[in-house]
Write a protein that holds these residues in place. Sequence first.
Motif, PDB file in Angstrom:
ATOM      1  N   GLU A 251       0.818  -1.281   0.061  1.00 12.52           N
ATOM      2  CA  GLU A 251      -0.170   0.024  -0.059  1.00 12.52           C
ATOM      3  C   GLU A 251       0.898   1.280  -0.071  1.00 12.52           C
ATOM      4  OE1 GLU A 251      -4.229  -1.120   2.224  1.00 12.52           O
ATOM      5  OE2 GLU A 251      -2.434  -0.979   3.555  1.00 12.52           O
ATOM      6  N   THR A 252       2.171   1.166  -0.342  1.00 14.71           N
ATOM      7  CA  THR A 252       3.097   2.326  -0.413  1.00 14.71           C
ATOM      8  C   THR A 252       2.479   3.518  -1.259  1.00 14.71           C
ATOM      9  OG1 THR A 252       4.863   0.970   0.113  1.00 14.71           O
ATOM     10  CG2 THR A 252       5.387   2.871  -0.891  1.00 14.71           C
ATOM     11  N   GLY A 253       1.881   3.150  -2.351  1.00 13.43           N
ATOM     12  CA  GLY A 253       1.410   3.974  -3.307  1.00 13.43           C
ATOM     13  C   GLY A 253       0.358   4.787  -2.831  1.00 13.43           C
ATOM     14  N   PHE A 254      -0.365   4.462  -1.840  1.00 11.47           N
ATOM     15  CA  PHE A 254      -1.417   5.250  -1.275  1.00 11.47           C
ATOM     16  C   PHE A 254      -0.816   6.726  -0.559  1.00 11.47           C
ATOM     17  CE2 PHE A 254      -4.123   1.420  -1.185  1.00 11.47           C
ATOM     18  CZ  PHE A 254      -5.118   1.725  -1.959  1.00 11.47           C
ATOM     19  N   VAL A 255       0.322   6.279   0.187  1.00 14.61           N
ATOM     20  CA  VAL A 255       1.016   7.059   0.974  1.00 14.61           C
ATOM     21  C   VAL A 255       1.609   8.131   0.135  1.00 14.61           C
ATOM     22  CG1 VAL A 255       2.600   7.694   2.781  1.00 14.61           C
ATOM     23  CG2 VAL A 255       0.995   5.897   2.894  1.00 14.61           C
ATOM     24  N   ASP A 256       1.914   7.686  -0.946  1.00 19.50           N
ATOM     25  CA  ASP A 256       2.763   8.464  -2.081  1.00 19.50           C
ATOM     26  C   ASP A 256       1.523   9.360  -2.741  1.00 19.50           C
ATOM     27  OD1 ASP A 256       5.285   7.632  -1.933  1.00 19.50           O
ATOM     28  OD2 ASP A 256       5.020   6.172  -3.904  1.00 19.50           O
ATOM     29  N   ASP A 257       0.516   9.127  -2.684  1.00 21.84           N
ATOM     30  CA  ASP A 257      -0.527   9.871  -3.438  1.00 21.84           C
ATOM     31  C   ASP A 257      -0.874  11.071  -2.354  1.00 21.84           C
ATOM     32  OD1 ASP A 257      -0.774   8.366  -5.493  1.00 21.84           O
ATOM     33  OD2 ASP A 257      -2.550   7.368  -5.064  1.00 21.84           O
ATOM     34  N   LEU A 258      -0.742  10.717  -1.033  1.00 19.22           N
ATOM     35  CA  LEU A 258      -1.241  11.848   0.002  1.00 19.22           C
ATOM     36  C   LEU A 258       0.105  12.549   0.101  1.00 19.22           C
ATOM     37  CD1 LEU A 258      -2.407   9.438   2.855  1.00 19.22           C
ATOM     38  CD2 LEU A 258      -3.681  10.875   1.365  1.00 19.22           C
ATOM     39  N   ALA A 259       1.158  12.194  -0.265  1.00 21.81           N
ATOM     40  CA  ALA A 259       2.350  13.174  -0.064  1.00 21.81           C
ATOM     41  C   ALA A 259       2.612  13.743  -1.393  1.00 21.81           C
ATOM     42  CB  ALA A 259       3.498  12.331   0.446  1.00 21.81           C
ATOM     43  N   ASN A 260       2.196  13.447  -2.431  1.00 19.36           N
ATOM     44  CA  ASN A 260       2.005  14.210  -3.832  1.00 19.36           C
ATOM     45  C   ASN A 260       3.476  13.393  -4.256  1.00 19.36           C
ATOM     46  OD1 ASN A 260       1.544  15.415  -6.274  1.00 19.36           O
ATOM     47  ND2 ASN A 260       2.214  17.410  -5.274  1.00 19.36           N
ATOM     48  N   ALA A 261       4.021  12.419  -4.054  1.00 15.08           N
ATOM     49  CA  ALA A 261       5.255  11.991  -4.545  1.00 15.08           C
ATOM     50  C   ALA A 261       4.971  10.939  -5.444  1.00 15.08           C
ATOM     51  CB  ALA A 261       6.013  11.584  -3.256  1.00 15.08           C
ATOM     52  N   LYS A 264       6.520   4.865  -9.939  1.00 13.41           N
ATOM     53  CA  LYS A 264       6.144   3.624 -10.604  1.00 13.41           C
ATOM     54  C   LYS A 264       6.393   2.491  -9.851  1.00 13.41           C
ATOM     55  CE  LYS A 264       7.019   5.905 -14.972  1.00 13.41           C
ATOM     56  NZ  LYS A 264       7.668   5.613 -16.440  1.00 13.41           N
ATOM     57  N   ARG A 265       5.354   1.561  -9.877  1.00 18.71           N
ATOM     58  CA  ARG A 265       5.599   0.302  -9.168  1.00 18.71           C
ATOM     59  C   ARG A 265       4.733  -0.599  -9.631  1.00 18.71           C
ATOM     60  NH1 ARG A 265       4.086   3.511  -5.139  1.00 18.71           N
ATOM     61  NH2 ARG A 265       6.297   3.155  -4.126  1.00 18.71           N
ATOM     62  N   MET A 266       4.920  -2.171  -9.269  1.00 24.55           N
ATOM     63  CA  MET A 266       4.081  -3.050  -9.381  1.00 24.55           C
ATOM     64  C   MET A 266       3.666  -3.579  -7.893  1.00 24.55           C
ATOM     65  SD  MET A 266       5.540  -5.149 -12.525  1.00 24.55           S
ATOM     66  CE  MET A 266       7.068  -5.166 -12.001  1.00 24.55           C
ATOM     67  N   LEU A 326      -0.435  -9.639 -10.497  1.00 23.72           N
ATOM     68  CA  LEU A 326       0.533  -8.816 -10.781  1.00 23.72           C
ATOM     69  C   LEU A 326      -0.057  -7.580 -11.502  1.00 23.72           C
ATOM     70  CD1 LEU A 326       3.674  -8.289 -10.430  1.00 23.72           C
ATOM     71  CD2 LEU A 326       3.844  -9.555 -12.791  1.00 23.72           C
ATOM     72  N   VAL A 327      -0.031  -6.431 -10.753  1.00 21.18           N
ATOM     73  CA  VAL A 327      -0.546  -5.188 -11.430  1.00 21.18           C
ATOM     74  C   VAL A 327       0.352  -4.212 -11.234  1.00 21.18           C
ATOM     75  CG1 VAL A 327      -2.892  -6.069 -11.247  1.00 21.18           C
ATOM     76  CG2 VAL A 327      -1.902  -4.769  -9.372  1.00 21.18           C
ATOM     77  N   SER A 328       0.323  -3.186 -12.267  1.00 20.16           N
ATOM     78  CA  SER A 328       1.142  -1.997 -12.235  1.00 20.16           C
ATOM     79  C   SER A 328       0.271  -0.730 -11.952  1.00 20.16           C
ATOM     80  CB  SER A 328       1.839  -1.704 -13.451  1.00 20.16           C
ATOM     81  OG  SER A 328       2.717  -2.913 -13.918  1.00 20.16           O
ATOM     82  N   PRO A 336      -0.904   0.539  -7.280  1.00 24.54           N
ATOM     83  CA  PRO A 336      -1.501  -0.481  -8.270  1.00 24.54           C
ATOM     84  C   PRO A 336      -2.937  -1.114  -7.641  1.00 24.54           C
ATOM     85  CG  PRO A 336       0.951  -0.770  -7.918  1.00 24.54           C
ATOM     86  CD  PRO A 336       0.426   0.166  -7.044  1.00 24.54           C
ATOM     87  N   GLN A 337      -3.801  -1.324  -8.507  1.00 19.58           N
ATOM     88  CA  GLN A 337      -5.166  -1.688  -8.045  1.00 19.58           C
ATOM     89  C   GLN A 337      -5.200  -3.286  -8.309  1.00 19.58           C
ATOM     90  OE1 GLN A 337      -7.379   0.178  -6.084  1.00 19.58           O
ATOM     91  NE2 GLN A 337      -5.546   1.548  -6.298  1.00 19.58           N
ATOM     92  N   LEU A 338      -5.247  -4.144  -7.277  1.00 17.69           N
ATOM     93  CA  LEU A 338      -5.523  -5.357  -7.320  1.00 17.69           C
ATOM     94  C   LEU A 338      -7.188  -5.443  -7.416  1.00 17.69           C
ATOM     95  CD1 LEU A 338      -3.429  -6.837  -4.243  1.00 17.69           C
ATOM     96  CD2 LEU A 338      -2.922  -7.451  -6.675  1.00 17.69           C
ATOM     97  N   PRO A 339      -7.203  -6.787  -8.202  1.00 19.90           N
ATOM     98  CA  PRO A 339      -8.705  -7.034  -8.532  1.00 19.90           C
ATOM     99  C   PRO A 339      -9.222  -6.874  -6.971  1.00 19.90           C
ATOM    100  CG  PRO A 339      -7.275  -8.478  -9.739  1.00 19.90           C
ATOM    101  CD  PRO A 339      -6.480  -7.765  -8.915  1.00 19.90           C
ATOM    102  N   THR A 340     -10.637  -6.919  -6.868  1.00 18.70           N
ATOM    103  CA  THR A 340     -11.589  -6.678  -5.597  1.00 18.70           C
ATOM    104  C   THR A 340     -11.420  -7.869  -4.993  1.00 18.70           C
ATOM    105  OG1 THR A 340     -13.065  -5.179  -6.690  1.00 18.70           O
ATOM    106  CG2 THR A 340     -14.032  -6.335  -4.907  1.00 18.70           C
ATOM    107  N   ARG A 341     -11.583  -9.115  -5.764  1.00 21.47           N
ATOM    108  CA  ARG A 341     -11.551 -10.465  -5.262  1.00 21.47           C
ATOM    109  C   ARG A 341     -10.070 -10.676  -4.333  1.00 21.47           C
ATOM    110  NH1 ARG A 341      -9.581 -11.451 -10.229  1.00 21.47           N
ATOM    111  NH2 ARG A 341      -8.152 -12.879 -10.424  1.00 21.47           N
TER     112      ARG A 341
END
Length: 478
Positions: A251-261, A264-266, A326-328, A336-341
């Motif tokens: 979930e690192t990307g969620f905090v990146d979004d909050l920090a405006n930073a 790219k990742r998978m 495996l998602v980007s 990256p957004q994993l499928p809901t399931r």
Amino acid sequence: MTQEIDQTSKLKVAVVGGGIAGATAALHLAEIGVHVDLIEKNNSLVSGPPICHLHAGGNLYREISVEQCINLLTQSIESVRLYPHTLNRRPTLIVVPHSDGGDPLSLIPRLEQIRAVYQSLVDADQGNEVLGAPEDYFKLYHREQLQALKDKQQNTHPVDYDDWLIPFAQHVDLDNIKYPVVAVNEFGWSVFRIAASAMLVLEKMPNCNLKTNTRLSAMNWDGKQWSLQLDNEGLITHRDYDYVINACGFETGFVDDLANAPRKRMVEFKAAYVTKWGQNKQLWPEVIFHGPRGTENGMAQLTPYTNSVFQLHGMTPNITLFDGGLVSNNEESSQPQLPTRLKNKIMAGWSDSVRIERSEKAIEHMSRFVPSYENAKEFGTPLYGAQQIPGHDETLRAADVSFAAQHYARIEVVKGSSALEAVRKISAKWQLSDRLTNSIEVTHPNAVALMQEEVVTRAKQLAKERGYPQELAEVYGY
């Protein structure tokens, strides 16, 4: 100690995420005298994706570079010295079956390089000899040697490679594999004893505040400090910090979004299955049967624990790998957004039918190589979760830290053994303390002072609380 720490640093650091990366970061910072808040959404630490293997040399991965293997070796040695009661000391066997297109002889030059580096690390510091003697780092076995072991009786406490290979020689279909078989001191690593070690230390540290059951919901940089909005089960508070470390794993990307930073990742979702082979009365090494990833002949991994409990991986779409697993990320978000399931599996757990179905497929996959393993039974909740992979190289295994924005860093480990190196780089870049030394033990006196008995007791408690067999928390091996 309390007085010394309180006078050392007035800086405040927030570590967001209490997996192995965040827990190790908080432990290191607290040990060097920094005031740290560890913010974790769950009620305990290190409860993320399955950790079962130290990766001291990266020998499970044929596709990664020698440089990554050496990085993993060095990082693993440092991690063992930080968490001395977390190893399961038994060898790993690297096996190439006929169903795989590889040549086992191609593994040997890389093993020789890794052994030479291990020897140099031990020569530089005897404390680095945590994987046995360098000259014994690996050993090759040909068909005739395994055939000779079939008639041997294993010692109650195996003492050498020959002892450990007896059950392998007796139960594996020796006609189904190529030679030589490689035995290497790639040891097991207990996720529950890592969690126990980190929690035992951090709970005692006066300059560390564990904020469990707490989520980061907003953050803002005012030019001097970060202001974090924290949600503790509906109770909203605001705290100011000089530095923020994002250690949120997948979930690192969620905090990146909050920090405006942006970054790219998978993210990859994986699972391993807990089974019990009741007919087995022997002590097994770990065994890796190589195979092409994502096919019906994908790699099969047998990881032993006490009382004939085994953890299984099978790198096929019906076992460890998942459709859409495996998602980007995209340009709109760093997450990256994993499928809901798959998100639902992480948040809510598994249904009985899926757990049993995939566990039985893992048992069937292993029995292709160990025929008598068909008698094993599913034995509880799978070990599962998602791991982040920085960038777009899905074969990346050795990664540590990246810096972005003001006083903001991400710990981006793919393997848990990279966590200590990551936070040490952060400490050095931000000059958080002048008490740094090259000695793991001198820098982390509270961590290395733990006793094995208290670590195991706490680890078994954590396993029970999380719904896993206590065997996964017990010491196995030498």
